[in-house]
Motif scaffolding. Structure first.
Motif, PDB file in Angstrom:
ATOM      1  N   GLN A 108      41.934  43.838  39.085  1.00  6.59           N
ATOM      2  CA  GLN A 108      42.213  42.779  38.121  1.00  6.59           C
ATOM      3  C   GLN A 108      42.853  41.596  38.843  1.00  6.59           C
ATOM      4  O   GLN A 108      43.480  41.772  39.888  1.00  6.59           O
ATOM      5  CB  GLN A 108      43.129  43.301  37.028  1.00  6.59           C
ATOM      6  CG  GLN A 108      42.476  44.430  36.242  1.00  6.59           C
ATOM      7  CD  GLN A 108      43.388  44.947  35.154  1.00  6.59           C
ATOM      8  OE1 GLN A 108      44.340  44.298  34.746  1.00  6.59           O
ATOM      9  NE2 GLN A 108      43.090  46.143  34.658  1.00  6.59           N
ATOM     10  N   HIS A 109      42.706  40.418  38.265  1.00  8.52           N
ATOM     11  CA  HIS A 109      43.210  39.203  38.892  1.00  8.52           C
ATOM     12  C   HIS A 109      44.175  38.503  37.946  1.00  8.52           C
ATOM     13  O   HIS A 109      43.766  37.623  37.185  1.00  8.52           O
ATOM     14  CB  HIS A 109      42.039  38.289  39.265  1.00  8.52           C
ATOM     15  CG  HIS A 109      41.041  38.964  40.148  1.00  8.52           C
ATOM     16  ND1 HIS A 109      41.231  39.082  41.504  1.00  8.52           N
ATOM     17  CD2 HIS A 109      39.884  39.617  39.879  1.00  8.52           C
ATOM     18  CE1 HIS A 109      40.213  39.761  42.034  1.00  8.52           C
ATOM     19  NE2 HIS A 109      39.388  40.092  41.053  1.00  8.52           N
ATOM     20  N   PRO A 110      45.461  38.904  37.991  1.00  2.71           N
ATOM     21  CA  PRO A 110      46.446  38.288  37.091  1.00  2.71           C
ATOM     22  C   PRO A 110      46.571  36.781  37.324  1.00  2.71           C
ATOM     23  O   PRO A 110      46.258  36.279  38.406  1.00  2.71           O
ATOM     24  CB  PRO A 110      47.751  39.000  37.451  1.00  2.71           C
ATOM     25  CG  PRO A 110      47.378  40.170  38.271  1.00  2.71           C
ATOM     26  CD  PRO A 110      46.030  39.900  38.855  1.00  2.71           C
ATOM     27  N   ARG A 111      47.060  36.085  36.329  1.00  2.00           N
ATOM     28  CA  ARG A 111      47.184  34.621  36.390  1.00  2.00           C
ATOM     29  C   ARG A 111      48.040  34.150  37.558  1.00  2.00           C
ATOM     30  O   ARG A 111      47.798  33.095  38.113  1.00  2.00           O
ATOM     31  CB  ARG A 111      47.794  34.095  35.099  1.00  2.00           C
ATOM     32  CG  ARG A 111      46.886  34.247  33.918  1.00  2.00           C
ATOM     33  CD  ARG A 111      47.550  33.802  32.683  1.00  2.00           C
ATOM     34  NE  ARG A 111      47.181  32.398  32.458  1.00  2.00           N
ATOM     35  CZ  ARG A 111      47.741  31.644  31.560  1.00  2.00           C
ATOM     36  NH1 ARG A 111      48.705  32.121  30.815  1.00  2.00           N
ATOM     37  NH2 ARG A 111      47.363  30.413  31.387  1.00  2.00           N
ATOM     38  N   VAL A 112      49.043  34.932  37.947  1.00  2.00           N
ATOM     39  CA  VAL A 112      49.952  34.530  39.012  1.00  2.00           C
ATOM     40  C   VAL A 112      49.214  34.302  40.326  1.00  2.00           C
ATOM     41  O   VAL A 112      49.660  33.541  41.184  1.00  2.00           O
ATOM     42  CB  VAL A 112      51.084  35.565  39.200  1.00  2.00           C
ATOM     43  CG1 VAL A 112      50.544  36.873  39.753  1.00  2.00           C
ATOM     44  CG2 VAL A 112      52.179  35.020  40.095  1.00  2.00           C
ATOM     45  N   GLY A 114      46.703  32.570  41.009  1.00  2.00           N
ATOM     46  CA  GLY A 114      46.251  31.204  41.216  1.00  2.00           C
ATOM     47  C   GLY A 114      47.334  30.287  41.763  1.00  2.00           C
ATOM     48  O   GLY A 114      47.044  29.201  42.244  1.00  2.00           O
ATOM     49  N   THR A 115      48.570  30.740  41.732  1.00  2.00           N
ATOM     50  CA  THR A 115      49.653  29.896  42.210  1.00  2.00           C
ATOM     51  C   THR A 115      49.671  29.886  43.730  1.00  2.00           C
ATOM     52  O   THR A 115      49.241  30.833  44.383  1.00  2.00           O
ATOM     53  CB  THR A 115      51.017  30.387  41.689  1.00  2.00           C
ATOM     54  OG1 THR A 115      51.290  31.673  42.236  1.00  2.00           O
ATOM     55  CG2 THR A 115      51.033  30.449  40.174  1.00  2.00           C
ATOM     56  N   GLN A 119      48.738  33.312  46.723  1.00  2.00           N
ATOM     57  CA  GLN A 119      47.332  33.282  47.134  1.00  2.00           C
ATOM     58  C   GLN A 119      46.972  34.446  48.042  1.00  2.00           C
ATOM     59  O   GLN A 119      45.807  34.726  48.243  1.00  2.00           O
ATOM     60  CB  GLN A 119      47.010  31.962  47.820  1.00  2.00           C
ATOM     61  CG  GLN A 119      47.042  30.797  46.861  1.00  2.00           C
ATOM     62  CD  GLN A 119      46.743  29.491  47.556  1.00  2.00           C
ATOM     63  OE1 GLN A 119      46.823  29.388  48.775  1.00  2.00           O
ATOM     64  NE2 GLN A 119      46.409  28.480  46.771  1.00  2.00           N
TER      65      GLN A 119
END
Length: 167
Positions: A108-112, A114-115, A119
Motif C-alpha cells: 500500500q502507498h500511504p499519503r505520507v 508523497g512528502t 520519498q
C-alpha cells in the motif's frame, strides 16, 4: 496479471520493522567484536568505519537515521551490508529477522509517501498482523548521508590500508 513477489530482508529498528529488497544486500554480519572507528565532523547517524573481510565499510545507525530510540547496544545488533552507487555501506540494525516474499499487490502507498521527507518509503505491507515499511535504501541513504564524502573517505582509507600492507 500477477507480478512476481519481491524477496525482502526484514529488519528491526526501534519498534518498527523495515524491508529491503535482497538484491541490494551484500551480506549480513554480526557486530559482536566488531570495531567501529569514529571520525570527526561526521553526521550524527554515521557511526564511523569498520573493516569487514578486509574491506573498509562506513557504518550508519538506522535508529539514529530514523530518529528512533534504540533498546540494544551495538554488541546486540546486526550489520546489513548494502550496495549503493557501487559502494558498500553497513546499516546497523537491532535485528535482521527473516526473509519474506512480498506480493506487489499487498503493498500500500500511504499519503505520507508523497512528502519530500518520506520519498524513501516504497510502500507498506502487512504480514501476519505486522506492518512492514518497505524502503528504497538507495534514496534513503542519498537523502541522509553525504555519499560523496563517504566514497572519498573509503577511497582514502583503502589506499592507506593497501600502503600499510605493502610495507
Amino acid at each position: 496479471m500477477s507480478q512476481e513477489p519481491i524477496k525482502c530482508l526484514i529488519f528491526k529498528a526501534g519498534h518498527e520493522e523495515y524491508g529491503i529488497p535482497i538484491d541490494k544486500i551484500s551480506s549480513i554480519e554480526r557486530t559482536q567484536g566488531l570495531t567501529i572507528s569514529a571520525y570527526p565532523n561526521r553526521e550524527p547517524h554515521v557511526l564511523g568505519f569498520s573493516t569487514i573481510r578486509n574491506r573498509i565499510i562506513p557504518v550508519v545507525d538506522m535508529c539514529s537515521t530514523f530518529n528512533l530510540d534504540t533498546e540494544n547496544s551495538i554488541e546486540a545488533t546486526r550489520l546489513i551490508i548494502v550496495k549503493v552507487q557501487e559502494k558498500e555501506i553497513g546499516l546497523s540494525v537491532e535485528k535482521a529477522s527473516e526473509f519474506l516474499d512480498v506480493s506487489p499487490e499487498s503493498i500500500q502507498h500511504p499519503r505520507v509517501m508523497g512528502t519530500e521527507n518520506a520519498q524513501y518509503i516504497q510502500g507498506v505491507t502487512k504480514f501476519e498482523q505486522r506492518l512492514i515499511i518497505l524502503l528504497d535504501i538507495e534514496r534513503l541513504l542519498e537523502n541522509t548521508v553525504n555519499l560523496e564524502e563517504l566514497k572519498a573517505m573509503i577511497a582514502a582509507l583503502t589506499e592507506e590500508q593497501e600502503s600499510i600492507e605493502t610495507e
